[in-house]
Scaffold this active site. Structure first.
Site, mmCIF file in Angstrom:
data_model
loop_
_atom_site.group_PDB
_atom_site.id
_atom_site.type_symbol
_atom_site.label_atom_id
_atom_site.label_comp_id
_atom_site.label_asym_id
_atom_site.label_seq_id
_atom_site.Cartn_x
_atom_site.Cartn_y
_atom_site.Cartn_z
ATOM 1 N N GLU A 1 34.224 51.328 15.219
ATOM 2 C CA GLU A 1 33.822 50.528 14.052
ATOM 3 C C GLU A 1 33.904 51.336 12.757
ATOM 4 O O GLU A 1 34.355 50.827 11.728
ATOM 5 C CB GLU A 1 32.407 49.983 14.276
ATOM 6 C CG GLU A 1 32.354 48.928 15.373
ATOM 7 C CD GLU A 1 30.940 48.552 15.813
ATOM 8 O OE1 GLU A 1 30.826 47.677 16.693
ATOM 9 O OE2 GLU A 1 29.952 49.127 15.296
ATOM 10 N N ARG B 1 15.250 42.674 12.051
ATOM 11 C CA ARG B 1 15.415 41.249 12.389
ATOM 12 C C ARG B 1 14.069 40.594 12.680
ATOM 13 O O ARG B 1 13.847 39.430 12.338
ATOM 14 C CB ARG B 1 16.357 41.104 13.581
ATOM 15 C CG ARG B 1 17.810 41.415 13.238
ATOM 16 C CD ARG B 1 18.625 41.523 14.494
ATOM 17 N NE ARG B 1 20.058 41.681 14.227
ATOM 18 C CZ ARG B 1 20.925 42.136 15.125
ATOM 19 N NH1 ARG B 1 20.514 42.471 16.338
ATOM 20 N NH2 ARG B 1 22.205 42.246 14.822
ATOM 21 N N LYS C 1 25.106 41.992 6.612
ATOM 22 C CA LYS C 1 25.950 40.793 6.638
ATOM 23 C C LYS C 1 25.695 39.924 5.396
ATOM 24 O O LYS C 1 24.729 40.162 4.650
ATOM 25 C CB LYS C 1 25.652 40.012 7.919
ATOM 26 C CG LYS C 1 25.932 40.805 9.194
ATOM 27 C CD LYS C 1 25.640 39.949 10.416
ATOM 28 C CE LYS C 1 25.810 40.736 11.694
ATOM 29 N NZ LYS C 1 25.611 39.883 12.876
ATOM 30 N N ASN D 1 21.685 36.958 11.490
ATOM 31 C CA ASN D 1 20.724 37.989 11.917
ATOM 32 C C ASN D 1 20.805 39.250 11.047
ATOM 33 O O ASN D 1 20.451 40.341 11.469
ATOM 34 C CB ASN D 1 20.863 38.288 13.409
ATOM 35 C CG ASN D 1 22.221 38.845 13.779
ATOM 36 O OD1 ASN D 1 23.077 39.049 12.915
ATOM 37 N ND2 ASN D 1 22.431 39.111 15.045
ATOM 38 N N HIS E 1 24.363 44.263 11.373
ATOM 39 C CA HIS E 1 25.029 44.675 12.611
ATOM 40 C C HIS E 1 24.798 46.163 12.800
ATOM 41 O O HIS E 1 24.848 46.927 11.840
ATOM 42 C CB HIS E 1 26.532 44.408 12.516
ATOM 43 C CG HIS E 1 27.299 45.003 13.658
ATOM 44 N ND1 HIS E 1 27.566 44.320 14.820
ATOM 45 C CD2 HIS E 1 27.811 46.257 13.833
ATOM 46 C CE1 HIS E 1 28.221 45.118 15.658
ATOM 47 N NE2 HIS E 1 28.383 46.298 15.077
ATOM 48 N N TYR F 1 35.072 42.575 16.107
ATOM 49 C CA TYR F 1 34.422 41.700 17.087
ATOM 50 C C TYR F 1 35.307 41.420 18.307
ATOM 51 O O TYR F 1 35.165 40.374 18.944
ATOM 52 C CB TYR F 1 34.020 40.382 16.410
ATOM 53 C CG TYR F 1 32.844 40.525 15.462
ATOM 54 C CD1 TYR F 1 31.617 41.029 15.898
ATOM 55 C CD2 TYR F 1 32.942 40.141 14.127
ATOM 56 C CE1 TYR F 1 30.535 41.167 15.036
ATOM 57 C CE2 TYR F 1 31.859 40.267 13.255
ATOM 58 C CZ TYR F 1 30.663 40.778 13.717
ATOM 59 O OH TYR F 1 29.594 40.904 12.858
ATOM 60 N N PHE G 1 31.792 31.158 19.549
ATOM 61 C CA PHE G 1 31.367 31.367 18.162
ATOM 62 C C PHE G 1 32.261 32.355 17.404
ATOM 63 O O PHE G 1 31.999 32.651 16.241
ATOM 64 C CB PHE G 1 29.902 31.840 18.106
ATOM 65 C CG PHE G 1 29.614 33.113 18.864
ATOM 66 C CD1 PHE G 1 29.836 34.361 18.297
ATOM 67 C CD2 PHE G 1 29.091 33.068 20.152
ATOM 68 C CE1 PHE G 1 29.568 35.532 18.982
ATOM 69 C CE2 PHE G 1 28.818 34.241 20.854
ATOM 70 C CZ PHE G 1 29.059 35.463 20.267
ATOM 71 N N ARG H 1 19.620 50.895 16.555
ATOM 72 C CA ARG H 1 19.493 49.613 17.284
ATOM 73 C C ARG H 1 18.025 49.215 17.406
ATOM 74 O O ARG H 1 17.667 48.057 17.304
ATOM 75 C CB ARG H 1 20.096 49.728 18.685
ATOM 76 C CG ARG H 1 21.587 49.894 18.692
ATOM 77 C CD ARG H 1 22.327 48.604 18.510
ATOM 78 N NE ARG H 1 22.318 47.783 19.697
ATOM 79 C CZ ARG H 1 23.083 46.713 19.854
ATOM 80 N NH1 ARG H 1 23.915 46.336 18.876
ATOM 81 N NH2 ARG H 1 23.032 46.006 20.949
ATOM 82 N N THR I 1 19.099 40.607 19.032
ATOM 83 C CA THR I 1 20.004 39.713 18.288
ATOM 84 C C THR I 1 19.311 38.500 17.667
ATOM 85 O O THR I 1 19.558 38.172 16.509
ATOM 86 C CB THR I 1 21.135 39.216 19.230
ATOM 87 O OG1 THR I 1 21.769 40.365 19.792
ATOM 88 C CG2 THR I 1 22.178 38.401 18.481
HETATM 89 P P1 CMP Z 1 25.864 41.189 16.333
HETATM 90 O O1 CMP Z 1 25.154 41.491 17.613
HETATM 91 O O2 CMP Z 1 25.770 42.105 15.215
HETATM 92 O O3 CMP Z 1 27.414 40.970 16.665
HETATM 93 C C1 CMP Z 1 27.876 39.754 17.210
HETATM 94 C C2 CMP Z 1 27.332 38.656 16.379
HETATM 95 O O4 CMP Z 1 27.679 37.348 16.786
HETATM 96 C C3 CMP Z 1 25.799 38.648 16.471
HETATM 97 O O5 CMP Z 1 25.329 39.766 15.813
HETATM 98 C C4 CMP Z 1 25.470 37.316 15.856
HETATM 99 O O6 CMP Z 1 25.517 37.382 14.442
HETATM 100 C C5 CMP Z 1 26.651 36.484 16.336
HETATM 101 N N1 CMP Z 1 26.259 35.636 17.478
HETATM 102 C C6 CMP Z 1 25.809 36.038 18.679
HETATM 103 N N2 CMP Z 1 25.606 34.968 19.474
HETATM 104 C C7 CMP Z 1 25.949 33.896 18.739
HETATM 105 C C8 CMP Z 1 25.975 32.492 18.997
HETATM 106 N N3 CMP Z 1 25.612 32.002 20.197
HETATM 107 N N4 CMP Z 1 26.372 31.664 18.029
HETATM 108 C C9 CMP Z 1 26.763 32.162 16.828
HETATM 109 N N5 CMP Z 1 26.773 33.491 16.530
HETATM 110 C C10 CMP Z 1 26.363 34.330 17.476
#
Ligand code: CMP
Length: 156
Positions: free
Chosen positions: A128, A104, A11, A114, A117, A51, A59, A87, A93
């Site tokens: 994807e 991470r 990212k 984070n 992905h 997404y 978000f 993963r 996350t």
């Molecule tokens: P990822 O799991 O790759 O895909 C969904 C993304 O949404 C996750 O990583 C975070 O980068 C983002 N994300 C998840 N939860 C939140 C949140 N509460 N607020 C903002 N971003 C979020």
């Protein structure tokens, strides 16, 4: 056992942090095979597809806006159980709670920022990969280390 393919995005925060090489290196050292890679600006349409499961979340728009701020690096990694393996290497996350030793866990503190992905399931991986890669941008090749990554019975 048939090898799987899984999608990874580094990212905008991962790009800014200079972690592309580190991330590639971790997957390579694990024994995964890189079968596709490109740098691109993801369009709003691509991100809405990518997404889709978060469409109703608060978000969603912020996440898309963040992903559009600059190019990302997309990759496809191959190996037995690649979805699960990647993963695990990526970690959970929320960076500040992610396991030490994971990407991470070692480099991140944030939930949104984070770094990376990774596809959650085989179905997600297939969907994807198709969002970002054409079939002629994915490669199948023999690697000289294949025979020391898996035992014969695992790849039959
Ligand atoms: P990822 O799991 O790759 O895909 C969904 C993304 O949404 C996750 O990583 C975070 O980068 C983002 N994300 C998840 N939860 C939140 C949140 N509460 N607020 C903002 N971003 C979020």
């Amino acid at each position: 056992m048939k090898p799987q393919r899984t999608a990874v995005l580094v990212k905008p925060d991962g790009l800014q942090r200079g972690l592309i090489g580190e991330i590639i290196s971790r997957f390579e050292r694990k024994g995964l095979k890189l079968v596709g890679m490109k740098m691109l600006n993801m369009s709003d349409e691509m991100l809405s597809d990518w997404y889709a499961e978060h469409k109703e979340k608060s978000f969603f728009n912020d996440l898309k806006a963040f992903m559009e701020t600059m190019p990302i690096v997309a990759m496809v990694w191959e190996g037995i159980d690649a979805v699960k393996v990647v993963r695990k290497l990526v970690g959970t996350t929320l960076g500040r709670e992610a396991e030490g030793g994971s990407i991470r866990g070692d480099f991140g503190m944030s939930q949104q920022y984070n770094l990376i992905h990774a596809s959650a399931t085989e179905d997600d991986a297939e969907r994807e990969i198709a969002i970002v890669f054409n079939s002629n941008e994915l490669f199948s090749y023999h690697s000289v280390i294949d025979s020391v990554i898996y035992a014969d019975y695992e790849v039959k």
